[in-house]
Design an enzyme around this catalytic site. Structure first.
Site, mmCIF file in Angstrom:
data_model
loop_
_atom_site.group_PDB
_atom_site.id
_atom_site.type_symbol
_atom_site.label_atom_id
_atom_site.label_comp_id
_atom_site.label_asym_id
_atom_site.label_seq_id
_atom_site.Cartn_x
_atom_site.Cartn_y
_atom_site.Cartn_z
ATOM 1 N N GLU A 103 -9.777 -4.920 4.228
ATOM 2 C CA GLU A 103 -9.427 -3.802 3.345
ATOM 3 C C GLU A 103 -8.242 -4.161 2.456
ATOM 4 O OE1 GLU A 103 -10.760 -0.460 2.939
ATOM 5 O OE2 GLU A 103 -12.399 -1.613 3.794
ATOM 6 N N ASP A 154 -2.188 -5.352 3.010
ATOM 7 C CA ASP A 154 -2.397 -5.691 4.422
ATOM 8 C C ASP A 154 -3.258 -6.950 4.600
ATOM 9 O OD1 ASP A 154 -0.875 -3.600 5.279
ATOM 10 O OD2 ASP A 154 -2.547 -2.237 5.629
ATOM 11 N N GLU A 167 0.793 -1.236 0.000
ATOM 12 C CA GLU A 167 0.000 0.000 0.000
ATOM 13 C C GLU A 167 0.821 1.279 0.000
ATOM 14 O OE1 GLU A 167 -2.794 -2.718 2.427
ATOM 15 O OE2 GLU A 167 -0.670 -2.503 2.115
ATOM 16 N N TYR A 223 0.929 -6.279 12.722
ATOM 17 C CA TYR A 223 -0.159 -5.522 12.087
ATOM 18 C C TYR A 223 -1.105 -4.942 13.125
ATOM 19 C CZ TYR A 223 -3.644 -4.247 8.631
ATOM 20 O OH TYR A 223 -4.506 -3.546 7.839
ATOM 21 N N ASP A 245 -5.969 -7.913 6.025
ATOM 22 C CA ASP A 245 -7.324 -7.790 6.552
ATOM 23 C C ASP A 245 -8.289 -7.587 5.399
ATOM 24 O OD1 ASP A 245 -6.754 -5.225 5.743
ATOM 25 O OD2 ASP A 245 -7.154 -4.265 7.670
ATOM 26 N N HIS A 284 -6.481 -11.750 13.630
ATOM 27 C CA HIS A 284 -5.049 -11.954 13.480
ATOM 28 C C HIS A 284 -4.391 -11.968 14.853
ATOM 29 C CE1 HIS A 284 -5.853 -11.186 9.313
ATOM 30 N NE2 HIS A 284 -6.348 -9.995 9.594
ATOM 31 N N ARG A 303 -4.214 -3.485 12.810
ATOM 32 C CA ARG A 303 -5.679 -3.557 12.710
ATOM 33 C C ARG A 303 -6.086 -5.008 12.914
ATOM 34 N NH1 ARG A 303 -4.672 0.357 8.674
ATOM 35 N NH2 ARG A 303 -5.505 2.389 9.284
#
Length: 898
Positions: A84, A80, A7, A296, A82, A343, A298
């Site tokens: 998103e 990432d 990203e 990570y 997740d 996670h 989130r």
């Protein structure tokens, strides 16, 4: 070389360092596609087909990836781990396929890693997979729902409630929590009660404090001493008796450490300990993650990888000794509702590196890393062992019993490293008691006079020997939410998900529905009106259970257990009908409904028993709820003959508008205007249409300490209304004056031979009231000698960030008229309200510049297009449509923020 896409450029730089020259690592700069802000982006007539477009800012990034694929026909999507991140990978694959950059023979794989370390990245490259479509479909459902709510509900607000800006699927429910808490506070009736305590001494002269628990042989509860009379009798009863220790009971106790951080608990603790907002916290965590320092950030998981547990235990033994390592590892079970996104917890990637050994220059990142490291280490440490002691002291006749409690820490365990913060401080019996023996006589000490004096005459009753004290208390309303307690509440209710909390809380503040003062969230009148409107006309869609149930359905989609189009269909059927029902409502009808719904808060009973809806100014008009661009207010129905107004929270409520007092026969008002709060002498009348006014003084973005709308006094207001202040006659003629202007404090002077006055800015706001003649004359002389040295010419960067990493050119943080901003070449990007100049990094600045540049580019073609259309054919009827399109763009943006 395979092309690896992540990203952010910071993340790309770190990963490129690990992968080396065998790979090309590029950044997508977040999402590359979004729904265009227009009708039909989600086609409700054709199975909710979604029309995506690559944003102007993203085209160059997609092109860079496409160009790289020409050199090597292999794509690795490493966004990432997740929902998103999965969606970004899917968008990239779709966009590149549409450009024909991905061909039939192009191998496309997806890799994820929970930490950006060499080992984690290498392991991920060994285990590629395909894009997880159930996660993507859960994203599509969420994005479509947010679009449908924001794009259809926001225009209803614009039409029915002037000044309302947006509504969102999650943001409106979050706002409801804050508004309802405020209404609880306003409706709260405090209840009086008293407590009695005594300062006692052991035979060895050691003092301790005990509270009264039994009076007249009856056990006291919280409200047993209901007034000062009862408290006075209790104080006399205690002070007139001889007391003896009746029992001493010591019990072992223990405390275990808290679980390691997940997203919501990290945001809560950062708010409690550092006052960080949710967005501020996540920005700092994002940078730590991209630098490879933490896992990570989130996540709703609290489990820790076995190798991380062993590393933490080894570090504990090295630093603190074997006594602090429990016999077996602590296992924390994940309680997340959406287990497929659970996670690992947020933890350091290297347990041996504490904050001191970390090469992080940003203070915010360093504090947050220290918090994460301590919590992670503490969660694997031995529990704390304590001894709690309870001592009962009573009179021989059994009429009076007092109790003293205390605590002794026998072994600190995890508390040596870390203790969790608290949202609201409560009294705890954790004081250490002196040595007290059963059967011993105790005597009165005399050291409570200071406490009595501090409490005040009406709130304290002190015995003659000054050793027994009765204190008045009142029950307190529920506290206003902080960002930490709001996140906690949303998590408890199942509203939103870890990745949404920061953006939702930020959005309701940016929309000016909520303001943050001293870390507490206050609803603005505008936010209250929007909430009451939604509760009356769209109640189902702001219900906590409904929103939580919808989140669970989305979780079922990501688990592959539900079809996202079925969820969209069921939602849209009822929601579109609710929208249609409000389309014919007039604003007056809406206000009547809201006026009735808010009546208990708007028109509470008056002490004199008169009708609370009669205007207190003219005595004839009826008070009604009204709206304006700045929100709702109560006004007299006899307007314009009577111009009485007040905020909807009431005359005496916490808010801007109120009467501060009288001066020379004039009422001094604090009012809220288009440009913020101001003070005013008297009311506007036909004869006096512009009474004296003055804005409250600011220092940068914030109000001058002690001069804010909830702090300003009558004396300060009168001082403000004396401006401009005449300092004195200049030696060359002409009066020197000081004043507060749009751009801050200044002095001015015009000599008889000058065509226009000379202005000099003052550094400190209070200088307006304090600057003397000598200094004023000197500053004016210097300005006349150097007329080019104005405020803007003399401006220096607050912070220099170096060269732009992609395009070159210096990036600086400047102090502007409207607050600090990022400057790069001709682009000026204002900093978000919750970001301090010292905390801005190069990555943050580049993103702000890109956002600002993108907005500028989007606006440019619109100016050129207008005359072309006008020249081609007559289009006067299309002008309103252009306005509608602009409003739809706002709605679409709001839809994404929900």
């Amino acid at each position: 070389m395979p092309v690896v896409v992540v990203e952010s450029p910071a993340k790309a730089k770190t990963i490129n360092k690990y992968l080396g020259s065998d790979y090309t690592v590029l950044a997508s700069y977040g999402h590359v596609r979004d729904l265009p802000p227009k009708d039909g982006s989600v086609d409700t007539e054709h199975e909710f087909d979604m029309k995506w477009e690559v944003g102007n800012d993203s085209r160059k990034h997609v092109k860079a990836i496409a160009d790289a694929l020409k050199e090597d026909n292999a794509l690795i999507l490493a966004t990432d781990p997740d929902r998103e991140g999965e969606a970004i990978s899917w968008h990239l694959q779709e966009a590149l396929t549409k450009r024909r950059s991905i061909k039939k023979d192009t191998p496309v794989s997806r890799v994820t890693f929970n930490a950006i370390t060499k080992e984690a990245v290498a392991e991920a490259m060994k285990n590629p997979r395909q894009v997880d479509m159930p996660l993507v479909e859960a994203y599509l459902a969420r994005r479509a729902l947010d679009y449908l709510v924001g794009f259809n509900l926001s225009p209803v607000l614009w039409r029915k409630l002037p000044g309302a800006r947006s509504a969102g699927r999650v943001q409106s429910v979050c706002l409801r929590l804050i508004v309802e808490r405020e209404m609880e506070i306003e409706a709260f009736n405090p209840r009086e009660y008293w407590s009695v305590k005594a300062q006692l001494s052991t035979p060895r002269g050691q003092e301790f404090e005990a509270r009264l628990t039994v009076l007249g042989g009856d056990k006291l509860d919280k409200y047993s001493l209901a007034n000062s009379t009862a408290a006075d009798l209790a104080v006399k009863a205690v002070s007139s008796r001889d007391l003896k220790v009746q029992s001493v009971e010591a019990k072992p106790a223990s405390r275990n450490p808290s679980a390691p951080f997940m997203t919501s608990t990290l945001q809560q603790e950062a708010s409690r300990k550092f006052g960080m907002g949710a967005r501020q916290c996540m920005n700092a965590a994002q940078r730590l993650y991209e630098a490879g320092y933490i896992t990570y950030m989130r996540t709703d998981g609290i489990d820790m990888a076995p190798e991380a547990v062993q590393a933490a235990r080894a570090e504990i033994e090295t630093r603190y000794g074997a006594d602090y390592v429990p016999s077996s590892p602590r296992i924390y079970k994940n309680k997340a509702k959406n287990a497929q996104e659970a996670h690992e917890c947020i933890r350091p990637t290297d347990m041996s590196r504490d904050a001191k050994s970390l090469k992080v220059s940003e203070e915010e990142q360093r504090k947050l890393y220290d918090l994460i490291w301590k919590r992670t280490i503490a969660c694997q440490m031995e529990g704390a062992r304590m001894e709690r002691t309870t001592v009962d002291i009573g009179s021989g006749d059994g009429q009076v019993v007092l109790r003293a409690t205390g605590q002794v820490v026998l072994f600190d365990g995890f508390m040596r490293v870390y203790e969790e913060g608290r949202d609201d401080v409560v009294d705890e019996d954790d004081k250490r008691l002196p040595q007290i023996m059963n059967g011993e006589n105790v005597s009165f000490a005399s050291s409570l006079a200071a406490q009595a004096e501090k409490a005040g005459k009406d709130a304290a009753i002190l015995s003659e020997n000054a050793a027994v004290l009765g204190l008045q208390h009142h029950t307190q309303p529920p506290p206003r939410y902080t960002e930490a307690t709001l996140v906690k509440k949303m998590e408890e209710l199942g509203i939103g998900r870890p990745s949404t909390y920061a953006s939702v809380i930020t959005t309701i503040q940016d929309r000016e529905y909520v303001r943050k003062e001293k870390n507490r969230l206050f609803p603005e009148d505008k936010g209250r009106i929007v909430t009451i409107f939604l509760l009356n006309f769209f109640k189902r869609y702001v219900e906590y259970d409904f929103t939580a149930a919808l989140e669970e359905q989305l979780d079922d989609v990501s688990a592959g257990e539900a079809d996202y189009k079925d969820i969209l269909s069921n939602f849209w059927r009822d929601f579109s009908a609710a929208i249609a029902e409000t389309s014919d409502l007039r604003i007056s009808e809406v206000l009547d409904v809201l006026d009735d719904a808010l009546a208990p808060q708007l028109y509470p009973p008056r002490e004199d028993g008169t009708d609370p809806r009669i205007c207190p100014k003219c005595g004839a008009g009826q008070l009604h709820l009204k709206t304006s661009r700045t929100g709702g207010f109560v006004g007299c129905g006899n307007y314009p003959e009577c111009n009485y107004t007040r905020p909807i929270s009431g005359e005496g409520a916490e808010g801007y508008e109120r009467v501060l007092g009288e001066d020379d026969g004039d009422e001094i008002h604090l009012k809220s205007g288009r440009f913020g709060p101001y003070v005013q002498r008297g009311e506007a009348t036909p004869e006096n249409k512009k009474p004296p006014r003055s804005s409250l003084p600011k220092q940068g973005r914030d109000y001058l300490p002690g001069w804010g709308p909830n702090e300003i006094t009558l004396e300060q207001a009168v001082t403000l209304l004396t401006l401009p202040r005449q300092i004195g006659e200049h030696p060359d003629g002409g009066m020197i004056a000081s004043n507060l202007g749009r751009f801050g404090p200044y002095i001015m002077h015009q000599r008889p031979d000058e065509e226009k006055p000379v202005y000099v800015n003052l550094k400190e706001t209070l200088d307006v009231f304090e600057i003397g003649m000598n200094r004023a004359v000197e500053m004016l002389a210097e300005k006349r000698a150097n007329p080019g040295r104005g405020r803007r010419a003399a401006a220096k960067p607050l912070k220099e960030l170096g060269e732009h990493p992609e395009s070159g050119g210096a990036i600086s943080i400047m102090d502007g008229r409207y607050g600090p901003y990022v400057k790069w070449e001709k682009v000026n990007a204002t900093l978000p309200k919750d970001v301090e100049p010292k905390d801005v990094t190069v990555e943050m600045a580049v993103q702000l510049i890109a956002d600002k540049a993108g907005k500028t580019k989007k606006k440019a073609p619109a100016k050129k297009a207008a005359p072309k259309k006008a020249a081609a054919k007559k289009t006067p009827a299309k002008k309103p449509a252009a306005k509608k399109t602009a409003s739809k763009k706002t709605a679409a943006k709001d839809a994404g923020d929900s």
